[in-house]
Write a protein that holds these residues in place. Structure first.
Motif, PDB file in Angstrom:
ATOM      1  N   PHE A   1       0.844  -1.121   0.171  1.00 37.60           N
ATOM      2  CA  PHE A   1      -0.505  -0.148   0.046  1.00 37.60           C
ATOM      3  C   PHE A   1       0.459   1.377  -0.168  1.00 37.60           C
ATOM      4  N   GLY A   2       2.235   1.379   0.889  1.00 36.50           N
ATOM      5  CA  GLY A   2       2.352   2.154   0.405  1.00 36.50           C
ATOM      6  C   GLY A   2       4.517   1.888  -0.221  1.00 36.50           C
ATOM      7  N   ALA A   3       5.099   3.469  -0.108  1.00 40.33           N
ATOM      8  CA  ALA A   3       6.174   3.015   0.253  1.00 40.33           C
ATOM      9  C   ALA A   3       6.918   2.505  -0.137  1.00 40.33           C
ATOM     10  N   HIS A   4       7.773   1.967  -1.074  1.00 45.28           N
ATOM     11  CA  HIS A   4       9.160   0.906  -0.558  1.00 45.28           C
ATOM     12  C   HIS A   4      10.141   1.179   0.560  1.00 45.28           C
ATOM     13  N   THR A   5      10.557   1.990   0.642  1.00 38.30           N
ATOM     14  CA  THR A   5      11.101   2.796   2.367  1.00 38.30           C
ATOM     15  C   THR A   5      10.596   3.778   2.598  1.00 38.30           C
ATOM     16  N   THR A   6      10.890   4.204   3.777  1.00 37.02           N
ATOM     17  CA  THR A   6      10.058   6.251   3.746  1.00 37.02           C
ATOM     18  C   THR A   6      10.922   6.846   2.919  1.00 37.02           C
ATOM     19  N   ALA A   7      12.411   6.217   1.805  1.00 38.09           N
ATOM     20  CA  ALA A   7      13.127   7.073   1.124  1.00 38.09           C
ATOM     21  C   ALA A   7      12.796   7.375   0.283  1.00 38.09           C
ATOM     22  N   ASP A   8      11.712   6.865  -0.170  1.00 36.78           N
ATOM     23  CA  ASP A   8      10.855   6.095  -1.704  1.00 36.78           C
ATOM     24  C   ASP A   8       9.586   7.277  -2.120  1.00 36.78           C
TER      25      ASP A   8
ATOM     26  N   THR B   1       4.752   7.549  -5.534  1.00 34.19           N
ATOM     27  CA  THR B   1       3.015   8.325  -6.559  1.00 34.19           C
ATOM     28  C   THR B   1       3.779   8.739  -8.123  1.00 34.19           C
ATOM     29  N   VAL B   2       5.921   8.899  -7.638  1.00 31.72           N
ATOM     30  CA  VAL B   2       6.321   9.037  -9.092  1.00 31.72           C
ATOM     31  C   VAL B   2       5.997   7.996 -10.284  1.00 31.72           C
ATOM     32  N   TYR B   3       5.686   6.539  -9.759  1.00 27.19           N
ATOM     33  CA  TYR B   3       5.808   5.457 -10.788  1.00 27.19           C
ATOM     34  C   TYR B   3       3.930   4.518 -11.015  1.00 27.19           C
ATOM     35  N   ARG B   4       3.898   4.908  -9.504  1.00 21.00           N
ATOM     36  CA  ARG B   4       2.579   4.176  -9.871  1.00 21.00           C
ATOM     37  C   ARG B   4       0.763   5.169  -9.720  1.00 21.00           C
ATOM     38  N   ASN B   5       0.026   5.132 -10.392  1.00 22.62           N
ATOM     39  CA  ASN B   5      -1.130   5.707 -10.110  1.00 22.62           C
ATOM     40  C   ASN B   5      -2.126   5.715  -8.620  1.00 22.62           C
ATOM     41  N   GLU B   6      -2.935   6.182  -8.539  1.00 25.54           N
ATOM     42  CA  GLU B   6      -3.496   6.408  -7.488  1.00 25.54           C
ATOM     43  C   GLU B   6      -5.016   5.631  -7.557  1.00 25.54           C
TER      44      GLU B   6
END
Length: 379
Positions: A271-278, A281-286
């Motif tokens: 559901f979230g980012a790969h890590t908190t450094a990622d 929204t740059v590579y997938r849509n809502e």
């Protein structure tokens, strides 16, 4: 770029299906769609699984909050994958060993949740020390590098006559690494008592599943190494439980002519980012994220338990309150820990180099001269 959510499978036996025939017990609404596969678990176990899934989600939210406040290092979110983590861990025996990559926090939380685990994410290597006490390999953040080690450990256990099984978690991106193929080949050749648990969350950081492999499924890759691969709905904790239970039994007590390892592909979504450094929204849509959230493992399992009369609002509120207390206590204890700067020099080489010893001596001199607080302020 939205991909279809896999359809539910019927009630065929766990091993009586092709790698692309996904095992499911619950539909997206929490209704049983495969009664023959529904595990016979008592009320206490079912509610405990639900509680640990809620603990996973709340832990995830709290860790991300701490990271944003500068109180925790880079963190890998598990949200969306609670069903596979809790379902697979509960299906193991107490003396089975778990090796995981970095996102499967549920394996630690559901085995007693030593508060020291937080120390690792706060930058203290000592946080790894508590994991073997709960049957979990020390964390090593790499992509697939832990797989040959897990196979070697499981093979050694077999040679020693141990009854336990090893379950090793990894992401689908790890199947693009040579370590995966070497580990799988060795396990197949030597009939190692191991369960390869592939967490297919659709994204290897920013690389989508369809660009990871031309294979129809990740489970199908097991066939090349002489053992079975099974695909399961990883957002269904009951399906994950029953599949892991079956493959664990095969690894521990193989029938004549059956290879001991099995590969499980848990189809799910991060559901979230790969890590908190990622920034996903740059590579997938809502739209894609929302589509998968309709299959939220916690909501599905809660609906199932409510239908069985095992959960109601009052009980859920009590569970939530207990979880908040557990997390608050763990965070307080972790933040009160005072690390020793000398630890930075302890884990670089097996034998410290001359330059490393010089650096440690220089740091000690600065601390003795200026004190830790003054040294830290000075950078």
């Amino acid at each position: 770029m939205t991909r279809d959510v896999p359809d539910q499978a019927g009630g065929v036996g766990v091993f009586d299906r092709a790698p692309d025939d996904q095992v499911s017990v619950l539909d997206a609404d929490g209704t049983v769609v495969a009664p023959a596969l529904e595990p016979d678990l008592d009320e206490e176990t079912l509610v405990s699984m639900y509680r640990d899934m809620r603990l996973c989600r709340r832990f995830d939210e709290r860790m991300i909050s701490l990271q944003r406040q500068g109180r925790l290092g880079t963190y890998a979110s598990l949200a969306g994958q609670e069903g596979s983590q809790i379902g697979s861990t509960y299906a193991l025996a107490d003396d089975d060993t778990i090796s995981y990559q970095y996102r499967e926090h549920g394996a630690v939380l559901s085995r007693g949740f030593p508060w020291e685990y937080l120390l690792y994410w706060m930058g203290h290597e000592v946080g790894n020390a508590a994991l073997p006490d709960v049957g979990v390999f020390p964390l090593n953040i790499s992509i697939g590098g832990h797989l040959p080690h897990a196979v070697g450990y499981a093979w050694a256990a077999k040679l020693n006559g141990d009854d336990g099984v090893t379950l090793v978690h990894f992401g689908e991106g790890s199947t693009s690494e040579g370590d995966f193929h070497e580990a799988a080949n060795f396990a197949g050749v030597y009939d190692v008592p191991i369960v390869f648990f592939c967490n297919n969350n659709q994204w290897a950081i920013s690389t989508p599943r369809e660009k990871q492999t031309a294979s129809a499924t990740f489970a199908g890759k097991a066939r090349a190494y002489g053992f079975d691969g099974i695909q399961v709905d990883g957002m269904d904790p009951l399906a994950t439980y029953v599949v892991t239970e079956a493959v664990r039994e095969r690894a521990a007590n193989p029938a004549d002519g059956e290879a001991r390892p099995t590969m499980v592909e848990a189809v799910q979504y991060r559901f979230g980012a790969h890590t908190t450094a990622d920034d996903p929204t740059v590579y997938r849509n809502e739209a894609e994220v929302n589509q998968w959230k309709e299959r939220d493992p916690i909501a599905r399992f809660e609906a199932y338990l409510r239908e069985r009369g095992l959960l109601e609002d009052e009980r859920i509120d009590a569970i939530e309150s207990a979880i908040d207390e557990t997390l608050a206590d763990a965070v307080d204890r972790a933040e009160a820990y005072e690390g020793d700067p000398d630890d930075m020099f302890e884990y670089t080489y097996a034998e410290p180099t001359e330059r490393l010893l010089e650096g440690r001596a220089h740091l000690r001199e600065l601390r003795e001269t200026h004190g830790d607080e003054a040294f830290l302020e000075d950078g």
